[in-house]
Structures are given as structure tokens and as C-alpha cells.
Design a protein around this motif. Sequence first.
Motif, PDB file in Angstrom:
ATOM      1  N   ILE A   4     -22.497-108.564 -70.831  1.00 37.54           N
ATOM      2  CA  ILE A   4     -22.807-109.805 -70.148  1.00 37.54           C
ATOM      3  C   ILE A   4     -24.288-110.130 -70.326  1.00 37.54           C
ATOM      4  CG2 ILE A   4     -23.051-108.576 -67.952  1.00 37.54           C
ATOM      5  CD1 ILE A   4     -21.860-111.122 -66.618  1.00 37.54           C
ATOM      6  N   TYR A  33     -19.262-114.131 -61.243  1.00 34.46           N
ATOM      7  CA  TYR A  33     -19.975-114.285 -59.974  1.00 34.46           C
ATOM      8  C   TYR A  33     -21.448-114.576 -60.239  1.00 34.46           C
ATOM      9  CZ  TYR A  33     -16.037-111.107 -59.102  1.00 34.46           C
ATOM     10  OH  TYR A  33     -14.803-110.498 -59.087  1.00 34.46           O
ATOM     11  N   TYR A  35     -25.064-114.080 -58.037  1.00 31.55           N
ATOM     12  CA  TYR A  35     -25.750-113.558 -56.862  1.00 31.55           C
ATOM     13  C   TYR A  35     -27.234-113.900 -56.957  1.00 31.55           C
ATOM     14  CZ  TYR A  35     -21.726-110.376 -56.374  1.00 31.55           C
ATOM     15  OH  TYR A  35     -20.475-109.831 -56.240  1.00 31.55           O
ATOM     16  N   GLN A  37     -30.841-112.087 -55.547  1.00 29.33           N
ATOM     17  CA  GLN A  37     -31.369-110.845 -54.985  1.00 29.33           C
ATOM     18  C   GLN A  37     -32.740-111.120 -54.399  1.00 29.33           C
ATOM     19  OE1 GLN A  37     -32.665-107.734 -57.720  1.00 29.33           O
ATOM     20  NE2 GLN A  37     -31.707-106.180 -56.438  1.00 29.33           N
ATOM     21  N   LEU A  43     -28.201-108.404 -52.118  1.00 27.37           N
ATOM     22  CA  LEU A  43     -27.506-109.337 -53.016  1.00 27.37           C
ATOM     23  C   LEU A  43     -26.605-110.242 -52.200  1.00 27.37           C
ATOM     24  CD1 LEU A  43     -26.845-106.537 -55.422  1.00 27.37           C
ATOM     25  CD2 LEU A  43     -27.330-108.761 -56.376  1.00 27.37           C
ATOM     26  N   PHE A  90     -28.536-112.828 -60.527  1.00 22.91           N
ATOM     27  CA  PHE A  90     -27.680-111.960 -61.322  1.00 22.91           C
ATOM     28  C   PHE A  90     -26.301-112.580 -61.482  1.00 22.91           C
ATOM     29  CE2 PHE A  90     -30.132-108.203 -62.027  1.00 22.91           C
ATOM     30  CZ  PHE A  90     -31.034-108.137 -60.971  1.00 22.91           C
ATOM     31  N   GLN A 102     -17.610-104.542 -60.873  1.00 17.70           N
ATOM     32  CA  GLN A 102     -18.314-105.691 -61.411  1.00 17.70           C
ATOM     33  C   GLN A 102     -19.389-105.210 -62.378  1.00 17.70           C
ATOM     34  OE1 GLN A 102     -19.600-108.570 -58.524  1.00 17.70           O
ATOM     35  NE2 GLN A 102     -17.600-108.674 -57.554  1.00 17.70           N
ATOM     36  N   PHE A 104     -22.801-106.262 -64.378  1.00 19.68           N
ATOM     37  CA  PHE A 104     -23.887-107.186 -64.120  1.00 19.68           C
ATOM     38  C   PHE A 104     -24.693-107.500 -65.373  1.00 19.68           C
ATOM     39  CE2 PHE A 104     -24.166-107.841 -59.551  1.00 19.68           C
ATOM     40  CZ  PHE A 104     -23.234-106.929 -59.097  1.00 19.68           C
ATOM     41  N   GLY A 105     -25.226-108.716 -65.385  1.00 22.71           N
ATOM     42  CA  GLY A 105     -26.179-109.097 -66.404  1.00 22.71           C
ATOM     43  C   GLY A 105     -27.566-108.583 -66.053  1.00 22.71           C
ATOM     44  N   PRO A 106     -28.534-108.826 -66.938  1.00 20.42           N
ATOM     45  CA  PRO A 106     -29.891-108.298 -66.729  1.00 20.42           C
ATOM     46  C   PRO A 106     -30.705-109.079 -65.712  1.00 20.42           C
ATOM     47  CG  PRO A 106     -29.772-109.529 -68.759  1.00 20.42           C
ATOM     48  CD  PRO A 106     -28.379-109.459 -68.240  1.00 20.42           C
TER      49      PRO A 106
END
Lengths: 113, 112
Positions: A4, A33, A35, A37, A43, A90, A102, A104-106
Amino acid sequence: IAGITQAPTSQILAAGRRMTLRCTQDMRHNAMYWYRQDLGLGLRLIHYSNTAGTTGKGEVPDGYSVSRANTDDFPLTLASAVPSQTSVYFCASSTTSGMNEQFFGPGTRLTVL
Amino acid sequence: AQRVTQPEKLLSVFKGAPVELKCNYSYSGSPELFWYVQYSRQRLQLLLRHISRESIKGFTADLNKGETSFHLKKPFAQEEDSAMYYCALSGGSGGSNYKLTFGKGTLLTVNP
């Protein structure tokens, strides 16, 4: 593409400007999704999508919109950015088969001045 | 409504000491509980989930339904364990229950 990805990595934005954060996954996950942070707040879910063509509101949706035209992409748009939207964003994705992990991307670090 | 509470924002221990990161939850049904970890400058990643009953990097977590807790434990902390840890809850598979509710996180620092 592996996993991702998110773009941009970071952005400084003037208040009132429109901004779209991009998210792409190549895992063919149905659910995606967004989010934010924030220090001390953890989150918080902004919007989500269980499958292409459907979206839903999370805990903090105001000021944000999303679309899910296809399985891979899930852009997040700030129509008119405000300083309180300064955060790290995120994107994540998951299957809908019940395991619920889930991925997550960076992240995108957004600063609204 | 579902809620996850991590009472400690910061936790500092010395290398080799035991560590316990607390997590309590509120959910009316049968939840699925997870621990996610975020190392410095890296993305969040799953550490472990209660249904797997596994030990990852020496960490374990047991779901205690009576106390509605899912504390993360490691008998001997290492410096590389320093990270932000998030407890998360899912209402289970099906319908709109794919969403995760995260706690506010605990920043663990393991000192040499």
C-alpha cells in the motif's frame, strides 16, 4: 507497487486550499480506511470503504471526503483545509474475510498553515 | 459503542526488565483484539492478535474477558522494542465490523 502506497509523503498547505491525499493498494483488498494520527489522541478513523463503490463515515469525518471508484484507489480530499487538520494521515486496507488484519501505508504528514 | 483504553501514554523500562503495556476494552459482543506497533519512522504493523494465541518477538497477550483486558507482556525487554504500541479492537467479521477502534497508544522506551 508492493502493498500500500501513499502520496505525497509530506505537504505544507495554506488554509482554505483544497488537497487530495492519494492511496493505492495492490493486494486486491476489499476494505480500505483513512486514519489521522495525532499525539495523545492515537489513531482515529476518518472514512472507510468496505468495497468499491461504497464508503462510510468514521469517528472524525467532518471536513473530509472520500471516493472509491475501484478496488485499488481510495483518495482522501480536504475541500478547504484548516489548521486543525494538521496531522499524519495513514491509509490502510484489509480483506473482508474475517481476519481483519489491516495493512498500513507509510503515511502523509500534512501541515496546514 | 466500542472503546479501547490504554492508560499509559509513556512507559520507560531498562533493558532486561519485564514490560507490560495495559489495554482495556469496552464492547458488548465478542471482540477481536490486536496489538499494532509503530517503530520510529516506520508504518504501523500488526504485532499479534488474540485469536492466534502466538508469541511474536517475545511478546504475548492474553484476552481476559472477565476483566475486559488484553495486556501486552514481555519478560525481558530489549532496546529494539522501543516503539509506539497501539491496542485495537474489532467487532468481528461481517457487516461493518471490519473497522478497528484504536487506543491512544503507549510509547515504550527501553533504556540501555
